[in-house]
Design a protein around this motif. Structure first.
Motif, PDB file in Angstrom:
ATOM      1  N   HIS A 452       0.802  -1.227   0.000  1.00 19.96           N
ATOM      2  CA  HIS A 452       0.000   0.000   0.000  1.00 19.96           C
ATOM      3  C   HIS A 452       0.832   1.272   0.000  1.00 19.96           C
ATOM      4  CE1 HIS A 452       1.218  -0.421   4.131  1.00 19.96           C
ATOM      5  NE2 HIS A 452       0.840   0.800   4.389  1.00 19.96           N
ATOM      6  N   ASN A 453       2.102   1.173   0.391  1.00 18.97           N
ATOM      7  CA  ASN A 453       2.860   2.416   0.523  1.00 18.97           C
ATOM      8  C   ASN A 453       3.313   2.987  -0.808  1.00 18.97           C
ATOM      9  OD1 ASN A 453       3.950   4.543   1.890  1.00 18.97           O
ATOM     10  ND2 ASN A 453       5.953   3.581   2.084  1.00 18.97           N
ATOM     11  N   ARG A 454       3.122   2.260  -1.891  1.00 15.61           N
ATOM     12  CA  ARG A 454       3.408   2.865  -3.189  1.00 15.61           C
ATOM     13  C   ARG A 454       2.260   3.770  -3.612  1.00 15.61           C
ATOM     14  NH1 ARG A 454       8.421   1.604  -2.339  1.00 15.61           N
ATOM     15  NH2 ARG A 454       9.506   0.414  -3.938  1.00 15.61           N
ATOM     16  N   SER A 455       1.067   3.432  -3.210  1.00 18.17           N
ATOM     17  CA  SER A 455      -0.109   4.237  -3.515  1.00 18.17           C
ATOM     18  C   SER A 455      -1.247   3.700  -2.668  1.00 18.17           C
ATOM     19  CB  SER A 455      -0.444   4.140  -5.011  1.00 18.17           C
ATOM     20  OG  SER A 455      -1.814   4.392  -5.244  1.00 18.17           O
ATOM     21  N   TRP A 456      -1.902   4.584  -1.944  1.00 22.77           N
ATOM     22  CA  TRP A 456      -3.019   4.199  -1.069  1.00 22.77           C
ATOM     23  C   TRP A 456      -4.204   5.040  -1.466  1.00 22.77           C
ATOM     24  CZ3 TRP A 456      -6.154   6.636   2.619  1.00 22.77           C
ATOM     25  CH2 TRP A 456      -6.821   5.795   3.519  1.00 22.77           C
ATOM     26  N   THR A 457      -5.317   4.403  -1.831  1.00 17.37           N
ATOM     27  CA  THR A 457      -6.407   5.172  -2.458  1.00 17.37           C
ATOM     28  C   THR A 457      -7.764   4.986  -1.793  1.00 17.37           C
ATOM     29  OG1 THR A 457      -7.112   3.426  -3.955  1.00 17.37           O
ATOM     30  CG2 THR A 457      -5.307   4.814  -4.728  1.00 17.37           C
ATOM     31  N   ILE A 458      -7.796   4.432  -0.580  1.00 13.81           N
ATOM     32  CA  ILE A 458      -9.123   4.125  -0.028  1.00 13.81           C
ATOM     33  C   ILE A 458     -10.010   5.377   0.024  1.00 13.81           C
ATOM     34  CG2 ILE A 458     -10.401   3.168   1.919  1.00 13.81           C
ATOM     35  CD1 ILE A 458      -8.633   1.114   0.447  1.00 13.81           C
ATOM     36  N   TYR A 478      -0.214   9.403 -10.091  1.00 10.15           N
ATOM     37  CA  TYR A 478       0.254  10.546  -9.288  1.00 10.15           C
ATOM     38  C   TYR A 478       0.705  10.091  -7.903  1.00 10.15           C
ATOM     39  CZ  TYR A 478       0.040  14.646  -6.273  1.00 10.15           C
ATOM     40  OH  TYR A 478       0.331  15.611  -5.332  1.00 10.15           O
ATOM     41  N   LEU A 479      -0.142   9.273  -7.256  1.00 10.88           N
ATOM     42  CA  LEU A 479       0.195   8.834  -5.898  1.00 10.88           C
ATOM     43  C   LEU A 479       1.453   7.964  -5.894  1.00 10.88           C
ATOM     44  CD1 LEU A 479      -3.388   8.093  -4.528  1.00 10.88           C
ATOM     45  CD2 LEU A 479      -1.925  10.044  -3.989  1.00 10.88           C
ATOM     46  N   GLN A 480       1.655   7.228  -6.981  1.00  8.69           N
ATOM     47  CA  GLN A 480       2.875   6.407  -7.079  1.00  8.69           C
ATOM     48  C   GLN A 480       4.128   7.271  -7.258  1.00  8.69           C
ATOM     49  OE1 GLN A 480       1.876   3.674 -10.251  1.00  8.69           O
ATOM     50  NE2 GLN A 480       1.170   2.099  -8.817  1.00  8.69           N
ATOM     51  N   HIS A 481       3.925   8.530  -7.563  1.00  7.74           N
ATOM     52  CA  HIS A 481       5.070   9.439  -7.614  1.00  7.74           C
ATOM     53  C   HIS A 481       5.258  10.160  -6.286  1.00  7.74           C
ATOM     54  CE1 HIS A 481       4.523   9.632 -12.266  1.00  7.74           C
ATOM     55  NE2 HIS A 481       5.051   8.504 -11.846  1.00  7.74           N
ATOM     56  N   VAL A 482       4.141  10.458  -5.604  1.00  7.20           N
ATOM     57  CA  VAL A 482       4.258  11.194  -4.338  1.00  7.20           C
ATOM     58  C   VAL A 482       4.765  10.287  -3.220  1.00  7.20           C
ATOM     59  CG1 VAL A 482       3.046  12.476  -2.554  1.00  7.20           C
ATOM     60  CG2 VAL A 482       2.439  12.815  -4.920  1.00  7.20           C
ATOM     61  N   ARG A 633      -2.681  15.417 -10.274  1.00 14.49           N
ATOM     62  CA  ARG A 633      -2.526  15.799  -8.865  1.00 14.49           C
ATOM     63  C   ARG A 633      -3.829  15.584  -8.092  1.00 14.49           C
ATOM     64  NH1 ARG A 633       0.936  20.191  -5.683  1.00 14.49           N
ATOM     65  NH2 ARG A 633      -0.038  19.752  -3.693  1.00 14.49           N
ATOM     66  N   TYR A 634      -3.684  15.032  -6.911  1.00 13.99           N
ATOM     67  CA  TYR A 634      -4.849  14.715  -6.096  1.00 13.99           C
ATOM     68  C   TYR A 634      -4.440  14.741  -4.638  1.00 13.99           C
ATOM     69  CZ  TYR A 634      -9.286  12.438  -4.960  1.00 13.99           C
ATOM     70  OH  TYR A 634     -10.544  12.155  -4.482  1.00 13.99           O
ATOM     71  N   LYS A 635      -5.233  15.376  -3.809  1.00 15.69           N
ATOM     72  CA  LYS A 635      -4.935  15.346  -2.377  1.00 15.69           C
ATOM     73  C   LYS A 635      -5.970  14.453  -1.704  1.00 15.69           C
ATOM     74  CE  LYS A 635      -3.516  16.700   1.813  1.00 15.69           C
ATOM     75  NZ  LYS A 635      -3.982  15.570   2.616  1.00 15.69           N
ATOM     76  N   PRO A 636      -5.561  13.231  -1.365  1.00 18.45           N
ATOM     77  CA  PRO A 636      -6.533  12.357  -0.709  1.00 18.45           C
ATOM     78  C   PRO A 636      -6.911  12.929   0.644  1.00 18.45           C
ATOM     79  CG  PRO A 636      -4.505  11.185  -1.289  1.00 18.45           C
ATOM     80  CD  PRO A 636      -4.244  12.642  -1.465  1.00 18.45           C
ATOM     81  N   LYS A 637      -8.166  12.768   1.019  1.00 14.68           N
ATOM     82  CA  LYS A 637      -8.575  13.162   2.363  1.00 14.68           C
ATOM     83  C   LYS A 637      -7.868  12.279   3.372  1.00 14.68           C
ATOM     84  CE  LYS A 637     -12.652  13.522   3.900  1.00 14.68           C
ATOM     85  NZ  LYS A 637     -13.989  12.963   4.083  1.00 14.68           N
ATOM     86  N   ALA A 638      -7.598  12.837   4.547  1.00 16.89           N
ATOM     87  CA  ALA A 638      -6.901  12.059   5.569  1.00 16.89           C
ATOM     88  C   ALA A 638      -7.743  10.837   5.956  1.00 16.89           C
ATOM     89  CB  ALA A 638      -6.609  12.924   6.777  1.00 16.89           C
TER      90      ALA A 638
END
Lengths: 639, 133
Positions: A452-458, A478-482, A633-638
Motif C-alpha cells: 500500500h505504501n506505493r499508492s493508497w487510495t481508499i 500521481y500517488l505512485q510518484h508522491v 494531482r490529487y490530495k486524498p482526504k486524511a
C-alpha cells in the motif's frame, strides 16, 4: 558539505572483509534524491540480471538519504534495498526509529554491502571506527533478543538493526528490526541480509550535519511544529497511532477478513485501537524528531504464556494478524506480532501467509497430519504459534510457506493460487481492493508487489466512486510518484497524509537543506524516473511483458464480498483489464505494460530503453505520443 | 525557573535535544544538547527525560570557578574559564553535564526553555517555581 549529506559512503565487501570509505556521490543524490531512488539506480547498475537474490552478486544497501536527521518533520527514515528474493525485482523497505539519523551523525550517508561473508558478522560503526565483527554468538538469536544483547555488549547509546532466525533460515519475507519494534518489513530485505551472514548493524555517532540554510530551515520547521501541534488529527494519532484505522477500515468495508474472504470483521471491537490502548499500552513511542508519536509500546498478557513487550500492533499488523486470521483478543494479536517480530518475519506477509494456510486448512488442502497433529483454526493463538514455529524452522510443510503464499500455492496446488493474496510474490497489505478499485490497481502495479505504501487510495475510491474505475489510473500514477518520493527523501509520509503538510512544504525543506531550488514538479519527475527504472529492472530480470506480472489473484474478480457494507460488491475481470489499459496509457507505456523509448528518454533513462530493446521488451510507440504529464494531482482526504 | 518532568509522557522523540543544539550551537547535532533521555526497553518499556535540577554540585566542584548561578537559577558555564576538566561531569548526580569532542568546555542547561516549547506531550514543562524571576 552544506547540503544535509554527511559526506561519506561506505562500501563493505563481505567476501573479503574490505571496507572502503568513499566521498558520497553528490551527483547521484542530486539525480535520485537519495533513499529508494539512489538504491534503485545502484541496483540497476551493479546487480547482474541473472544474479540470485540470495547469492553473493546481490547488493544490499542501507541509505539514510538527504533529509533524515536534519530536523525536519518526521525525518527519521532509513531505507534498505536489494534485489528482492520475494519478487525477483528491485526491492526496498524502510523504517523509522533512530538509525537513519544516527548513521548520518556518525558521518555516513549510505553503506553498500557486496559479496557474502563466510561466517556471521555484524557491522560496527562508532564515528570513524568501522569494523566487521564476529557475530557467531548472536547468530540464532531472536531479532529483539539480539538487540538487547548487542546493547549490553556495546553500549545503550548504539542504534542497532538486527535480523532473526526466520531470515537466517531463508524465509523469503523476513524483515530488519530496530528499536524493539521498528521494522523494514517488506520485500525480504532481512533475508538478503542473512544470506550475506550479516546479523546486525550497530551505529553511534556525534557529528554535526550541515545544511544550506539552517536559519530558514529552523524557522520553517518551527512553524510546522507549532501549526501541527493544534491540528485536529493530532490527538487521535497520538492516542492510537495507526490502530485508529482498524475500526474505520472495517466500517468502510475494506478490512481483509479470514484471508480476504470478506471485508467486514464482526469481532473488530475485540481487536481495535480502543482495546489496544486499554489492555496493552505501556507507553507512546516516537521516531527520532517526530512529535506525533504514532508508535505504541505494548505488552501482551495471555494466561499460560510469557508476558511479552513489543511495539504495535499497528494498523497493518492489526488487520493482517487480526481480522485476516480471525483473532478475537487484542492480546493474541499483540502476541503474534511479537512472535513474528522476534522470529524476524514481516508481520504483513506473515499475516497473509498464516491466513492463506488457515484457508487451506479450512478447505482440507492441508490437514492435521501435515501440521504435526495440530489444527490451524481461525482465531486460535496456539495453532498460530505452532504454525509460525514450523515455518520459522522450515519443519515439514512449514518449508512450503517459507517463500510466501505464491510459492506455497504452487506446492499445495488444488487451485489454491486463486486465494494466495499476493502480486508479484509479495502479500497484500491490510486493505481489500474489491470495493476500492484504485487500491486494487495500486497493488497490481506496484513495483515491489502488493504494497500500500506505493499508492493508497481508499479515501480516493470513497470520494470518486467505489464501483467506478474511470479516471482512477491517473490518480494512482500521481500517488505512485508522491508516496515513493518520501522514501527517496527518507522522511515519513504520515505528516503529508494526516497533518496537512503539503508536498510544497516538504520540497521547501529540501531546498533549505540542499540549496537545490527544485520544484514539486521536479521532485515528482525524479520520482517518476525511479518508478520507470525499477519497472525496466523488473522486466529485464523476469523477461516477459510487464502486463504478465500485473494481475491480482483470481479471488479479486471471481469472488464477491461476502458480508458487511460491501456485501455483493467486487470488481470484474473486464474492469481489471480496463484499469491496466488506462494505467499503461497514463504512464506512457504500451498495452503490454512495457515502457516505451519515448517515456524513458523523456525521463533521461534512455539507456534502459536500449536494454529493454535487447530482450524484446521495449514498448511499442504510442500512437499520438506519450502524455505530456503523467498522473493527475490529487490530495486524498486524511480519513 | 526550572523544568518540570512528567516522565511517563516522554515518547523518546529527542526533538528537545535537536532544538537545544540548534539554539546554542547553530548546528544539527543532538549530541550537543544539555539534556538527555533514558530509554529502558524492552522492560519496563519507558522513557525518562533527565534535565538539570539546579542542585549546584557542578559549581561546587569546579576548580576554576567557571560555573555560576544566574538570576533565573541556571548554572552558566564561563566558556573562557572552563578548562573542560570533567570534575563537574563526574559530580553531577543526574548525569546532565555533558562534554563533546568539538567543544573545549562543558555543556550545562541554561534554561532557555526552547525544549519545552517543542515538547508535544508535556513531558518537559516550563516551571516557574515559587514565582522565581
Amino acid at each position: 558539505m552544506n547540503n544535509g549529506l554527511a559526506g561519506i559512503t561506505l562500501r563493505v565487501n563481505l567476501t573479503t572483509g574490505e571496507i572502503r570509505r568513499l566521498p558520497t556521490d553528490e551527483e547521484l543524490f542530486r539525480r535520485c534524491y537519495g533513499g529508494r531512488g539512489v538504491i534503485a539506480e545502484i541496483l540497476y547498475d551493479e546487480v547482474p540480471r541473472d544474479a540470485d537474490p540470495l547469492g553473493p552478486e546481490n547488493v544490499f544497501i542501507m541509505n539514510a538519504g538527504i533529509m533524515s536527521g536534519c530536523f525536519i518533520p518526521a525525518g527519521a527514515k532509513i531505507e534498505f534495498g536489494s534485489i528482492s528474493p520475494l519478487t525477483n525485482g528491485h526491492g526496498d523497505s524502510n523504517m523509522g526509529g533512530h538509525l537513519g539519523p544516527e548513521l548520518k551523525y556518525a558521518g555516513y550517508d549510505m553503506v553498500i554491502f557486496t559479496g557474502m561473508s563466510a561466517k556471521p558478522v555484524f557491522l560496527y560503526i562508532d564515528n570513524d571506527t568501522v569494523e566487521l565483527r564476529d557475530a557467531s554468538r548472536y547468530w540464532g538469536m531472536g531479532a529483539l533478543d539480539c538487540e538487547v544483547q548487542l546493547k549490553k555488549d556495546l553500549s545503550e547509546d548504539f542504534q542497532i538493526a538486527t535480523i532473526g532466525p526466520a531470515a537466517e533460515n531463508g524465509i523469503l519475507f523476513s524483515c530488519i528490526s530496530h528499536d524493539y519494534g521498528r521494522q523494514a518489513g517488506r520485500t525480504g530485505q532481512g533475508t538478503v541480509m542473512a544470506s550475506k551472514k550479516l546479523k546486525a548493524i550497530a551505529v553511534r555517532g556525534n557529528r554535526s550535519l550541515r545544511v544550506h540554510d539552517l536559519d530558514a530551515l529552523t524557522k520553517q520547521v518551527s512553524d510546522v511544529i507549532f501549526r501541527t501541534q493544534n491540528h485536529p488529527n493530532m490527538e487521535p494519532w497520538q492516542k492510537y497511532g495507526t490502530a485508529f484505522f482498524l475500526r474505520w477500515s472495517n466500517d468502510n468495508g475494506v478490512m481483509p477478513t479470514r484471508n480476504f474472504q470478506t471485508t467486514h470483521y464482526e469481532h473488530i471491537d475485540k481487536i481495535d485501537g480502543d482495546q489496544l490502548i486499554e489492555k496493552c499500552l505501556i507507553t507512546h513511542k516516537a521516531c527520532f524528531g517526530c512529535w506525533m508519536n504514532c508508535g505504541k509500546y505494548t505488552k501482551a498478557v495471555i494466561p499460560g504464556k510469557p508476558e511479552v513487550h513489543l511495539e504495535g500492533p499497528e494498523y497493518e499488523t492489526g488487520a493482517l494478524c487480526g481480522a485476516n486470521i480471525g483473532m478475537m483478543d487484542i492480546n493474541h494479536v499483540a502476541y503474534i506480532n511479537w512472535m513474528l517480530d522476534n522470529a524476524g518475519m514481516d508481520t504483513m506477509s506473515g499475516g497473509g501467509v498464516i491466513a492463506f494456510a488457515m484457508e487451506c486448512f479450512e478447505k482440507g488442502f492441508i490437514t492435521e497430519k501435515d501440521l504435526e497433529g495440530h489444527t490451524l483454526e481461525w482465531g486460535s493463538i496456539d495453532d498460530v504459534e505452532h504454525f509460525v514455529d514450523m515455518v520459522t524452522h522450515r519443519r515439514g510443510i512449514g518449508d512450503w510457506f517459507a517463500g510466501g503464499t505464491k510459492r506455497a500455492a504452487q506446492k499445495i496446488g488444488k487451485g489454491s493460487e486463486k486465494f494466495a493474496m499476493q502480486v508479484k510474490g509479495q502479500e497484500m497489505s491490510g486493505y481489500d481492493g474489491r470495493w476500492a478499485p484504485g487500491m486494487m490497481l495500486s497493488y497490481m502495479t506496484a513495483d515491489i508487489g502488493a504494497h500500500h505504501n506505493r499508492s493508497w487510495t481508499i479515501t480516493v475510491d470513497m470520494a470518486e466512486g467505489r464501483e467506478k474505475i474511470e479516471g482512477r489510473a491517473k490518480i494512482v500514477v500521481y500517488l505512485q510518484h508522491v508516496r515513493p518520493l518520501f522514501d527517496s527523501l527518507c522522511v515519513c509520509r504520515l505528516f503529508w497524509g494526516e497533518l496537512d503538510i503539503t508536498p510544497e512544504d516538504i520540497i521547501a525543506s529540501l531546498n533549505h537543506i540542499t540549496g537545490w531550488n527544485v520544484s514539486v514538479a521536479d521532485a515528482l519527475r525524479t520520482s517518476e524516473r525511479t518508478w520507470n527504472l525499477t519497472r525496466c529492472h523488473y522486466l529485464e530480470r523476469n523477461k516477459a511483458a510487464g502486463r504478465t506480472f500485473d494481475y491480482p489473484p483470481a479471488r479479486s474478480w471471481e469472488d464477491k464480498i461476502l458480508s458487511g457494507p460491501g456485501k455483493g460488491k467486487g470488481v470484474t475481470k473486464e474492469q481489471v483489464e480496463q484499469m491496466l489499459d488506462d494505467y499503461y496509457a497514463a504512464r506512457g507505456w504500451d498495452k503490454k505494460g512495457n515502457p516505451t523509448r519515448e517515456i524513458l528518454e523523456d525521463l533521461g533513462i534512455g539507456f534502459a530503453a536500449e536494454n529493454l530493446k535487447k530482450i524484446g521488451l521495449l514498448g511499442e510507440p504510442i500512437p499520438g505520443g506519450i502524455p505530456p504529464v503523467r498522473g493527475e494531482r490529487y490530495k486524498p482526504k486524511a480519513f | 525557573m526550572r523544568i518540570k518532568v512528567n516522565r511517563d509522557n516522554c515518547t523518546g522523540c529527542h526533538l528537545c535535544r535537536q532544538v537545544c543544539a540548534i539554539r546554542h550551537y547553530n548546528e544539527i547535532n543532538p549530541k550537543k544538547a544539555a539534556l538527555r533521555i533514558e530509554a529502558k526497553f524492552p522492560d519496563p518499556g519507558k522513557y525518562r527525560p533527565v534535565v538539570c535540577s539546579q542542585c549546584g554540585k557542578c559549581a561546587e566542584v569546579c576548580p576554576e570557578n567557571a560555573i555560576s548561578q544566574n538570576d533565573i537559577g541556571a548554572y552558566i558555564v564561563d566558556k573562557e574559564k572552563c578548562i573542560n576538566c570533567g570534575e563537574c561531569v563526574a559530580a553531577c548526580p543526574l548525569g546532565v553535564v555533558f562534554q563533546h569532542p568539538d567543544l573545549d568546555h562543558v555543556i550545562i542547561c541554561d534554561f532557555c526553555m526552547e525544549c519545552t516549547r517543542v515538547c508535544n506531550t508535556d513531558a518537559i514543562v516550563k516551571w516557574d517555581k515559587g514565582g522565581a524571576k
